[in-house]
Structures are given as C-alpha cells and as structure tokens.
Write an enzyme that holds these catalytic residues in place. Structure first.
Site, PDB file in Angstrom:
ATOM      1  CB  THR A  12       7.028-101.602  23.912  1.00  0.00           C
ATOM      2  OG1 THR A  12       5.825-101.378  23.147  1.00  0.00           O
ATOM      3  CG2 THR A  12       7.170-103.075  24.192  1.00  0.00           C
TER       4      THR A  12
ATOM      5  CB  ALA B 176      -8.528 -99.247  16.670  1.00  0.00           C
ATOM      6  CD  GLU B 177      -6.473 -97.762  23.617  1.00  0.00           C
ATOM      7  OE1 GLU B 177      -7.014 -96.834  24.242  1.00  0.00           O
ATOM      8  OE2 GLU B 177      -5.272 -98.051  23.716  1.00  0.00           O
TER       9      GLU B 177
ATOM     10  CB  THR C  14       4.847-101.354   8.038  1.00  0.00           C
ATOM     11  OG1 THR C  14       6.205-101.775   8.186  1.00  0.00           O
ATOM     12  CG2 THR C  14       4.645-100.766   6.665  1.00  0.00           C
TER      13      THR C  14
ATOM     14  CB  CYS D 174       0.408 -97.360  19.400  1.00  0.00           C
ATOM     15  SG  CYS D 174       0.262 -98.472  20.814  1.00  0.00           S
TER      16      CYS D 174
END
Ligand SMILES: NC(=O)C1=CN([C@@H]2O[C@H](COP(=O)(O)OP(=O)(O)OC[C@H]3O[C@@H](n4cnc5c(N)ncnc54)[C@H](O)[C@@H]3O)[C@@H](O)[C@H]2O)C=CC1
Ligand SMILES: O=C(O)[C@H]1O[C@H](OP(=O)(O)OP(=O)(O)OC[C@H]2O[C@@H](n3ccc(=O)[nH]c3=O)[C@H](O)[C@@H]2O)[C@H](O)[C@@H](O)[C@@H]1O
Length: 465
Positions: free
Chosen positions: A95, A167-168, A221, A275
C-alpha cells in the site's frame, strides 16, 4: 459457534505475508495456508529448494519455512484457485504512497487492494472472511465492503481488520510473542474464527478485539507514535552535539521513567523502512481530508525532523572533510534500513548517499545482506542522476576491508553487529589520514577508536568541553 477455519489464502508474499503465514502454518498444523502473489519470481524464490534463498531475510524464518513448506504451507501464483478454496483470505499486498493524481506523495495508493477485492468478488463461490492485513487508511473496509457486496452473486463476505505489528529483523519473535494481536470487525462469528486461528499460540489476553475503524486507525497511530519517538530523540541528538551532552545517556536517564520507557530511544541517522514515512504521510493526508490542519501539521513534523536528520548527517560529512568530498572515497558500512534485514526501502543510507553524490563523492558500499543490484536500483529510483553516473560513482563490494581501503572516511549507516567486531586497527592502517569515522548509529566504541587515531563523529554525542 464460530466456523473452524481449515483453509487460508494470503494474497501478497512479501515481508508481511511470507513470515506471518509461515508462522500461522507452523503453529496451526490443521490449517492449510497458501500464499499467492502475481510476482512469479518471488514465488519461485519462496519455493527454492535451498531454503536460505527465500526472498525475505529474517532471522529464524528459513527454519520455519523449512518445517511447514510442502506440509501445510504453500506458495503459488494460482491466485484464483487459492481464493476459491479458502474460507479466510488475508490481503497483504503493498500500500505504497501514491505517486500520481490526488493525494500524490501523501495518500496510500489503494489500487492493489482494490484489485484484490475485485478478484475475490469475481472468483468467490461461497462465503468468505476477508482480512485486511495490509496497513490501510481508516474506513478502507467500507470501500472493500462496497466492492465485495455489489457483485450480485449472493456470496456473503465478512470483513475484518487485522493489522500487523511485526518489525523487520525480529519478525519471527514478534509473531511468536506479539504484544497484542488486534482484530477489528462487526461480525462476532468472523472475529471469533480469526481469534481461534491466533489462539493456537497467542494467549487470549493478548488478542484484542475492537470495531473495524479503531483497528484500522490503531495501526497508523502505532507507527506514528513509534516514529515520533525516533524523531524526538533525533531532535535532541543535535542539541546534545552542541552542548556536550550524550544522547545515549539522556535516553537512559529519561527511559528509566516508567511513563516514558527505555525502548525506541536510539538516536540514529534517521528512521527508514517501508512504513513509518508512508503511514505518517497517510495519517497527515487523512487529517487534512477532514480539515484538521493542526493535527496534520503536528504529525508532519515527525517526517520533517527525519529528513533534517539525514540531511545534516550528510552535510556534516562534507563540512568535516574540509568542505569538499568531490573525488573523495567514502566507505558506507551498511545500506539496509536497520540490522538483520535485507530490506532497503526508505533506508537513510539512500538519501545520505544521494546528498554526497551531489557533491561528487565516490561511495563504496558494503552491506552483509543487500545485493549490488538493489543498491543501484534504490539510487536510480530517486532519478537524481543517470544510471551510468550512479554506477560510475558508487561501487558495491563484498568485503568490508576492501570498502575502507584508501578511504577518506567511513560512514556507519546500519547498526549491523559485525561492524563492532572488525579489526579497526587494520582499518585505520588502510585508510587515508586523517581517517574519519561518521557513526550514524552510535554503534562503535568512540573512545577506543579515538585511541587508535580516528577522527570520530558519533551521532548525538557532543565533545565535553
Ligand atoms: N514490511 C513490514 O515490516 C510491514 C508491513 N506492513 C504492511 O503490510 C503490507 C504489505 O507490506 P510488505 O509485505 O512489506 O509489502 P511487499 O511489497 O513486500 O509485498 C507485497 C506483495 O504483494 C504482491 N501483490 C500486489 N498486488 C497483488 C495482487 N493483486 N495479487 C497478488 N499479489 C499482489 C506484490 O507482488 C508483493 O510481492 C503493507 O500495507 C505494509 O504497510 C505492516 C507491518 C509490517
Ligand atoms: O508497519 C510496519 O511496517 C512496522 O514498522 C516498524 O517496524 P520496522 O520498520 O520493520 O522496524 P523498526 O524497528 O520500527 O525501525 C524503523 C526504523 O527506525 C529506526 N529506529 C528505530 C528505533 C530507534 O530507537 N531508533 C531508530 O532510529 C530503525 O533503525 C529503522 O530505520 C514498527 O516497529 C512495526 O511495529 C510495524 O509493524
């Protein structure tokens, strides 16, 4: 009684779809999980006989894939078939920020999501639960519902929001022990069906259910708050450098306050990753759409601070190297946006390199996990100079000692553990003098390196007067 799910399909075999579905398959042996993607090359890599060649590098992931693949975990390009057979469909496609039209540079581009919805609507012959796994603007479920329910084929679709918080670099641990799993929806049966999937390994008290809008907005958020903490500490890092304070000491001092907490207070050359920026821009755009100018401006500042941090790191290299880096060799240690991942999306290294290349620096990059073609692709994508120039000015090497040989400066852009273990005496011998190190991650032992003879700059650490 909720329906017990036996077949899941996930559309999108990326950094989220791959690891998330691998863990679901591993933890729920009774569920058959098929991950589909239109990118045939990516699917082929997920199916590679050598499990170390899967397309996402993530500690522990190849072991999970090795255990489940071929048993109840499948990777395929047959999207229609997987949709048709599944009772629950996760949408985990990208996205990105829109690069055209209304909302260009801010809004999330939902074309891939819409394509998935239309495909599901076209293919589905029986009732499905559709799960938003991608990060989406609040109220996207409304659009999905409209597309899915207007197909006229009598199929019932329940839509759930189930954002991902991994989280990566720590994805597997995050998936094994999530702080929470968030499920938003309005059908109690559909919610329960998804709760039952996670309940295979996640304690019930860690599974939160909300209405669908709260769930969608909570994801944006959470990322906004996390990025805000990084921008906050980075803002202070500049003040520390001016005043002789040490941002790491300041972080420790404030982090012991239980209301603030110690995590996510590491000053850096700037946050990256696919992101944080995209999701905050999306939040800003949504606020603007509702006419909430102050809200939008407040959050936009997090991005502006981050841009400033990357820029000032590069500017400092130029000014320290006697105001010119033209023709000077600068060794980049690290290109990934953080350690333990091969992902480079929005990595600070890309922007620092771009600034320095504008000053005609020669950059040699070493990163333990990022391949040469990715580094060139990242620079070419910026469109600042020709592809030929990028290849003339930037060299990618597989050996860190080759990178530093005869370099004027070393810049640490990623906090890979191995950088700490290098033979810095040897590096000093091989560099030009004076030998500068710009540590954008406060990773290296400043005093020890100064002792060897390096001219040290550490982000957020001022000189004591
Ligand atoms: N990368 C991360 O750590 C996190 C990402 N997210 C969110 O998850 C979503 C996915 O992110 P990533 O996995 O990083 O993206 P990605 O770009 O790695 O993977 C997305 C995949 O979807 C595929 N795809 C796109 N349209 C498709 C279609 N119509 N049919 C089949 N496949 C299609 C693409 O080919 C690609 O392989 C995004 O919304 C992101 O914001 C959320 C949490 C963490
Ligand atoms: O939605 C997403 O994509 C994910 O975004 C982030 O995960 P990720 O970007 O993979 O990695 P982070 O550990 O959050 O790091 C992001 C960036 O901030 C930087 N960072 C992080 C923490 C810190 O203290 N200082 C700092 O500079 C990192 O180096 C990195 O460049 C969030 O942490 C995840 O919860 C979320 O699911």
């Amino acid at each position: 009684m909720s329906k017990k799910i036996s077949k899941i399909c996930c559309i999108g075999a990326g950094y989220v779809g791959g690891p998330t579905m691998a863990v679901i398959a591993q933890k729920c042996p009774d569920i058959e999980v098929t991950v589909v993607d239109i990118n045939a090359q990516r699917i082929a890599a997920w199916n590679d006989k050598d499990v170390n060649k899967i397309p996402v590098y993530e500690p522990g992931l190849s072991e999970v894939v090795a255990e489940a693949r071929g048993k109840n975990l499948f990777f395929s390009t047959e999207v229609d078939k997987a949709i048709d057979e599944a009772e629950m469909i996760f949408i985990s496609v990208n996205t990105p920020t829109k690069t055209y039209g209304k909302g260009k540079g801010m809004a999330a581009d939902l074309k891939y999501i819409e394509l998935c919805a239309r495909q599901i609507a076209r293919v589905a012959k029986n009732d499905k639960i559709v799960v938003e796994k991608s990060t989406l603007p609040v109220r996207t479920a409304e659009a999905l519902k409209s597309i899915l329910h207007n197909t006229g084929n009598g199929v019932n679709f329940d839509i759930l929001s189930n954002p991902e918080f991994l989280a990566e670099g720590t994805a597997i641990q995050d998936l094994y022990k999530p702080d929470r799993v968030l499920i938003g929806g309005d059908s109690p049966e559909a919610i329960q069906a998804l709760v039952d999937v996670y309940a295979c390994w996640v304690p019930n008290e860690n599974i939160l259910t909300t209405n669908v809008w709260s769930s969608e907005l909570s994801k944006l958020t959470a990322n906004a708050f996390l990025a805000q903490r990084v921008s906050s500490i980075n803002a202070l890092s500049e003040l520390c450098e001016k005043t002789g304070a040490d941002v790491n000491e300041v972080a420790r001092a404030i982090g012991t306050d239980s209301r603030i907490g110690p995590k996510f207070l590491k000053a850096s050359v700037g946050f990256g990753g696919s992101c944080f920026q995209k999701d905050i821009l999306n939040l800003v755009y949504i606020a603007k759409t509702y006419g909430l100018t102050e809200v939008a401006d407040y959050w936009e500042q997090v991005i502006l601070m981050n841009d400033h941090q990357k820029r000032r790191f590069a500017d400092n290299i130029v000014s320290t190297l006697y105001n010119t880096v033209s023709g000077k060799k600068i060794a980049f240690l690290g290109w990934a946006f953080k350690k333990d991942t091969n992902d480079t999306r929005e990595s600070a290294a890309i922007y620092v390199a771009d600034h320095l290349l504008n000053e005609q620096a020669e950059i040699v990059v070493y990163d333990p996990k990022v391949p040469e073609e990715q580094i060139y692709a990242d620079l070419d994508y910026l469109n600042t100079r020709s592809e030929k120039e990028n290849r003339n000015l930037v060299t990618v090497v597989n050996d860190p000692y080759e990178a530093v040989n005869e370099a004027h400066a070393v810049a640490v852009l990623t906090e890979w553990d191995e950088f700490k273990a290098y033979d810095w005496q040897k590096i000093y011998r091989e560099m030009l003098k004076p030998s500068f190190v710009f540590d954008g991650r406060a990773l290296l032992d400043k005093e020890q390196l100064k002792g060897i003879g390096f001219e040290m700059y550490t982000i957020g650490v001022g000189e004591e007067q």
